[in-house]
Design a protein around this motif. Structure first.
Motif, PDB file in Angstrom:
ATOM      1  N   ASN B  83       0.834  -1.216   0.000  1.00  0.00           N
ATOM      2  CA  ASN B  83       0.000   0.000   0.000  1.00  0.00           C
ATOM      3  C   ASN B  83       0.863   1.258   0.000  1.00  0.00           C
ATOM      4  N   THR B  84       1.900   1.232   0.824  1.00  0.00           N
ATOM      5  CA  THR B  84       2.782   2.395   0.908  1.00  0.00           C
ATOM      6  C   THR B  84       3.420   2.673  -0.446  1.00  0.00           C
ATOM      7  N   SER B  85       3.861   1.594  -1.109  1.00  0.00           N
ATOM      8  CA  SER B  85       4.485   1.784  -2.424  1.00  0.00           C
ATOM      9  C   SER B  85       3.476   2.341  -3.412  1.00  0.00           C
ATOM     10  N   ILE B  86       2.245   1.851  -3.324  1.00  0.00           N
ATOM     11  CA  ILE B  86       1.215   2.355  -4.247  1.00  0.00           C
ATOM     12  C   ILE B  86       1.062   3.861  -4.056  1.00  0.00           C
ATOM     13  N   VAL B  87       0.970   4.272  -2.798  1.00  0.00           N
ATOM     14  CA  VAL B  87       0.808   5.704  -2.541  1.00  0.00           C
ATOM     15  C   VAL B  87       2.020   6.462  -3.063  1.00  0.00           C
ATOM     16  N   ALA B  88       3.225   5.962  -2.732  1.00  0.00           N
ATOM     17  CA  ALA B  88       4.445   6.668  -3.138  1.00  0.00           C
ATOM     18  C   ALA B  88       4.539   6.754  -4.662  1.00  0.00           C
ATOM     19  N   LEU B  89       4.312   5.612  -5.332  1.00  0.00           N
ATOM     20  CA  LEU B  89       4.422   5.609  -6.794  1.00  0.00           C
ATOM     21  C   LEU B  89       3.308   6.432  -7.426  1.00  0.00           C
ATOM     22  N   GLY B  90       2.129   6.348  -6.833  1.00  0.00           N
ATOM     23  CA  GLY B  90       1.006   7.110  -7.368  1.00  0.00           C
ATOM     24  C   GLY B  90       1.270   8.601  -7.296  1.00  0.00           C
TER      25      GLY B  90
END
Ligand SMILES: Nc1ncnc2c1ncn2[C@@H]1O[C@H](COP(=O)(O)OP(=O)(O)OP(=O)(O)O)[C@@H](O)[C@H]1O
Ligand SMILES: [Mg+2]
Lengths: 365, 287, 297
Positions: B83-90
């Motif tokens: 989830n954290t990566s999704i937010v960061a990449l998003g």
């Protein structure tokens, strides 16, 4: 190849009148130069020809087609910039191939064309290198190759040689001239170097403050400058000017004089002088149009040698006119070199002198 | 005479050395909390226990058990990390896309309102967006973006976009005009020239924007804490905050390991680019 | 002229304009409108006129919050965001570039660390047991552990925010100092000026505008900031570190008094908008606004 015709072209940037109503034309295949000091609107003119800038007013025709609103990519032009503007993220090959990629050509065809032009420009050896890894002269050739590879109908040059050293500049000057006449591409060449303009172009437009002050062949511009600006801008060293002359008729002869000198003018100048209605004149003569005498004579101007500037083939003598403090440069024979501080007498070739109106600075004779 | 000069030079050299050493000592002293803090974080996460909380006793990986065994009452660490990566990449993707577009227009086009927009951007940079949270909560609710990672991404990116656009404009300003003119003359449209010539030349700007957008998305806490309710959407900030609250007095080993794990991207970034760091951060820092 | 001609640049700009509209402009207006309602978790629009604003002066926590906010903002600003920032940039620029930027890089670390992890460092330093750094130091001189979070919570949040806040000023000041021509310093050194003299007579006067800028800018961001307080003390113990922005947050998201929360934020929003407008007037814009040089669409 198309001809170029520019009518009453203007470009204002806010209050700055960069180009202010210019007219000129270049015939099919002609090589013309735009010459003038820094900031006089040469680049602006060129960029309007290229379609990068939109004219504030006026018209640009390629042949009979009005191109004012034609985007650059449809103008069939090639351009060489002063700093070459090579794409730093592409190697030399890709730089040259870049314009070709807009045409629907096969890879082989593109390769073939790039190699051909590279060969011609003597840069086949460096095709894999990045622009930062080649010399200034090579960058220049790459820029030229990129401009030529699409076989443009019009070539625009913006001071392409000004970043090169003197030797290379002479070499490229000749090469560009040769290339242009072989290919017969209509060319507009911007420069502030009069030698480049004189040697390369068939016609020169001399710019000053956004206007063209004279448009003509190199000979016309050199021999019949239209005003003092052109007279002083063209020629190296520039024309000499002496102030404060008046004209009078003496026994059906035409005399021009001031305190320290009186010269007899050819009678054919009479009409021009009297029609101008001007009373005070500036007298101009080119450094090569003047003899040096060691004896005073009726039509000589006395002065003292200020300094000598040997140029190898010639020598330039700087002479200070004692009565006015004006400085004059003349070429001298090597057989007739005076010494510093020696008093000499200048005898301008009367056929070649120019007279200017000190008010308007326009040429009278 | 000569000897005198030598002595003077010697004295001068020494006094400058003393000055330098004094300055370094002062700097070390005022930086000490940072140095000790991070030092402790790393050492503690790998050690069994610490004598008086300071000196490590025995190395262990036990503190990192959260990576392979579930923590009771907490979501799976890998789901959370995902989830954290999704937010960061998003955040990174949206920010890079929108700022590269907007920065180009501001740098390279003339149009009515251009300078007003630039002024607005500078004003927004000074404006504390965090004071808008109450309204943003209502807005997200209306847009049906509460308890949604997409909502967080959109919000986080949006708040950084004005300043990011300004930074990108700066990078575009550095691309010589002649290159773009050459592209147009070589037969391309303005848009093609942007893609093929200008964009490759602002890669450093895109990299800076991307790195800072990624880190800021990765680190986001307040929005996650406020606008996310379901455990399945937790990101590491919420997870780490929870672990700190629950285990701070019981198990510093676990707490520091979780914290260090969360900090990995920061550390990686730090070691890779610390040389260019100051230059880059001038662009990236929002007070 | 007209829309067609300016279509392209607005195409490029539209995503930015949309998000600015969505997440800046609308929320500003919404905050103001919400401030006149007593909206709670049922999200009903119930306009109550000026009631919220009348409630603020009679809210018995407000005096506490106001004084906390001032103490927190001005001490952090003075000692760290401007003071420490100046000290670090003055000291590091007196060293070789390599050593100097090493220290500056260290000072960037807190800002790039996730806030919850950074908060943890301070929680450890001021841990109430002997496991914490400060209490360990006390134990060295045989003092009993102290519950720092209870005895001096304000000090802790000032330190925590300060060690982050110093970095922005540090970057601005360092850049400004480096831009001062080397000759100034050389001349002063030849005249025999000491380090302090040089700082006082040359460096500080030359960067005074930067100091003003950072002060103004950071006052605003400190006034509105609450993230690290939320993480470290959550305003406690008993409101002793509750600042205005955090009180707003608690009202809205702990007590779900959105109307009242919005009324409290309106004050920050207004300060923010006014300050932003003032900055715009004073920043030198002309140089930033050079005209583009291609006129192809
Ligand atoms: N994009 C622009 N915006 C505003 N003013 C401009 C712009 N481009 C040129 N000018 C101004 O217009 C005038 C003419 O500029 P231009 O570049 O055409 O001169 P130039 O003859 O090419 O000079 P140089 O020999 O120095 O290259 C100058 O005063 C210049 O400052
Ligand atoms: Mg030019």
């Amino acid at each position: 190849m198309p001809s170029i015709r520019v009518k009453n072209l203007k470009k204002y940037f806010g209050k700055v009148k960069a180009v202010d109503g210019i007219n000129f034309e270049a015939e099919d295949g002609e090589f013309i130069a735009l010459l003038g000091p820094s900031g006089c609107g040469k680049t602006t003119t060129l960029l309007m020809l290229a379609g990068i800038y939109k004219p504030t007013d006026g018209e640009i025709f390629f042949d009979d087609k009005l191109v004012n609103n034609v985007p650059p990519k449809y103008r069939k032009i090639g351009m060489v910039f002063q700093n070459y503007a090579l794409y730093p993220h592409m190697n030399v090959f890709e730089n040259i191939a870049f314009p070709l990629k807009t045409l629907k050509l096969s890879r082989e065809k593109i390769r073939e064309k790039v190699l051909e032009i590279a060969n011609r420009m003597f840069i086949s050896e460096i095709l894999e290198r990045k622009p930062t890894q080649i010399s200034g002269g090579q960058q220049q050739r790459v820029a030229l190759a990129r401009a030529l590879v699409k076989e443009p109908e019009i070539l625009l040059f913006d001071e392409p040689l000004s970043n090169l050293d003197a030797n290379l500049r002479m070499l490229m000057r000749a090469e560009i001239k040769r290339l242009q006449s072989e290919l017969g591409i209509t060319s507009v060449y911007v420069t502030h170097d009069q030698a480049e303009a004189m040697t390369m172009a068939s016609r020169i437009a001399v710019f000053n403050f956004g206007k063209i002050v004279q448009y003509g062949t190199p000979d016309e511009i050199y021999d019949k400058p239209s005003n003092m600006f052109v007279a002083s801008f063209i020629g190296n060293p520039p024309m000499n000017f002496l102030k404060g002359f008046s004209v009078k008729s003496v026994n059906s002869e035409l005399h021009i004089f001031r305190d320290d000198v009186e010269l007899i003018l050819p009678l054919k100048m009479k009409k021009g002088i009297f029609e101008s209605g001007v009373e005070k004149f500036i007298l101009g003569f080119r450094p090569e149009d003047c003899e040096i005498e060691f004896e005073s004579s009726s039509n000589s101007i006395p002065g003292t040698v200020y300094v000598l500037e040997p140029l190898g083939r010639d020598i330039i003598i700087n002479v200070k006119i004692e009565s006015t403090g004006e400085m004059v440069k003349v070429f001298a024979d090597k057989s007739k070199i005076p010494e510093r501080d020696q008093t000499i007498h200048l005898v301008p070739k009367i056929e070649k002198i120019h007279l200017f109106d000190p008010e308007s600075e326009l040429t009278i004779i | 005479m000569k000897k005198n000069n030598g002595e003077l030079g010697f004295f001068k050299r020494n006094s400058e050395k003393i000055m330098t050493i004094t300055i370094i000592l002062i700097l070390i002293l005022i930086t000490l909390p940072i140095i000790i803090g991070y030092f402790w974080l790393i050492i503690r996460s790998f050690s069994e226990d610490m004598v008086r909380g300071f000196v490590p006793t025995k190395l262990t990986l036990k503190n990192w058990r959260f990576l392979w065994s579930e923590m009771k009452g907490y979501p799976n660490i890998w789901v959370t990390t995902f989830n954290t990566s999704i937010v960061a990449l998003g955040v990174m993707a949206i920010e890079v896309l929108i700022t590269s577009l907007g920065g180009y227009a501001l740098s390279r086009y003339d149009f009515p309102g251009r300078s007003s927009i630039m002024k607005l951007i500078l004003a927004l940079h000074a404006f504390p967006a965090i004071s808008l949270m109450v309204a943003v909560f209502y807005l997200l609710k209306v847009l049906n973006l509460l308890d949604s990672l997409f909502g967080i991404i959109l919000l986080k990116a949006s708040l950084e976009i004005p300043w990011g656009t300004w930074i990108m404009k700066g990078f575009y300003d550095g691309v010589p005009w002649e290159l773009e003119m050459a592209g147009l003359i070589d037969g391309y449209s303005r848009f093609e020239t942007w893609i093929k010539i200008v964009l490759p030349l602002v890669k450093p700007g895109i990299a800076v924007t991307a790195v800072f957008a990624f880190l800021s998305g990765w680190s986001e806490f307040v929005f996650i804490n406020t606008f996310i309710f379901s455990q399945k959407f937790w990101t590491l900030s919420k997870y780490v905050k929870g672990i700190i609250g629950d285990f701070r007095f019981a198990d510093y080993g676990l707490v520091t390991a979780v914290g260090l794990f969360y900090m990995l991207p920061t550390i990686i970034f730090f070691f890779f680019v610390s040389k260019h760091m100051i230059k880059l951060t001038i662009g990236g820092v929002k007070g | 002229m007209g829309f067609r001609k300016n279509f392209k640049p607005f195409l490029f700009l539209s995503p930015m304009i949309i998000v600015v509209f969505l997440f800046f402009i609308i929320p500003v207006v919404l905050t103001i409108v919400l401030a006149f309602t007593n909206m709670d978790y049922s999200f009903k629009w119930n306009f109550v006129g000026l009631q919220n604003f009348k409630d603020i002066p009679s809210d018995f926590i407000i005096p506490r919050v106001v004084s906390n906010t001032f103490i927190y903002t001005f001490l952090t600003l003075g000692f760290f965001n401007v003071g420490m920032a100046l000290v670090i940039s003055l000291l590091t620029t007196s060293l070789s570039d390599k050593i100097g930027s090493f220290f500056r890089t260290l000072w960037m670390l807190p800002r790039l660390t996730p806030s919850v992890v950074y908060g943890l460092l301070w929680l450890w330093i001021f841990d109430p047991t002997e496991y914490g750094l400060m209490n360990y130091l006390r134990s060295l001189v045989s003092l009993q552990p102290q519950d720092w979070l209870y005895s001096s919570p304000m000090l802790i949040i000032i330190l925590a925010n300060g060690f982050i806040g110093a970095s922005m000023g540090m970057l601005v000041f360092t850049a400004a100092i480096k831009a001062i021509p080397e000759d100034y310093f050389r001349a002063a050194k030849i005249d025999g000026a000491s380090w302090f003299m040089i700082v006082r007579k040359i460096t500080l006067p030359l960067i005074k505008w930067h100091i003003l800028f950072v002060t103004a800018y950071q006052t605003l961001s400190l006034l509105a900031s609450f993230e690290y307080i939320l993480i470290i003390t959550d305003g406690g113990p008993v409101y002793r570190t509750e600042v205005w922005a955090l009180y707003t947050y608690h009202n809205a998201f702990a007590n779900f008094r959105f109307g009242y929360g919005a009324a409290l934020s309106v004050i920050l929003v207004v300060i923010g908008v006014v300050a932003a407008l003032v900055y715009m007037k004073f920043f030198g814009f002309e140089t930033l606004m050079a005209k583009p040089r291609i006129e192809v669409d």
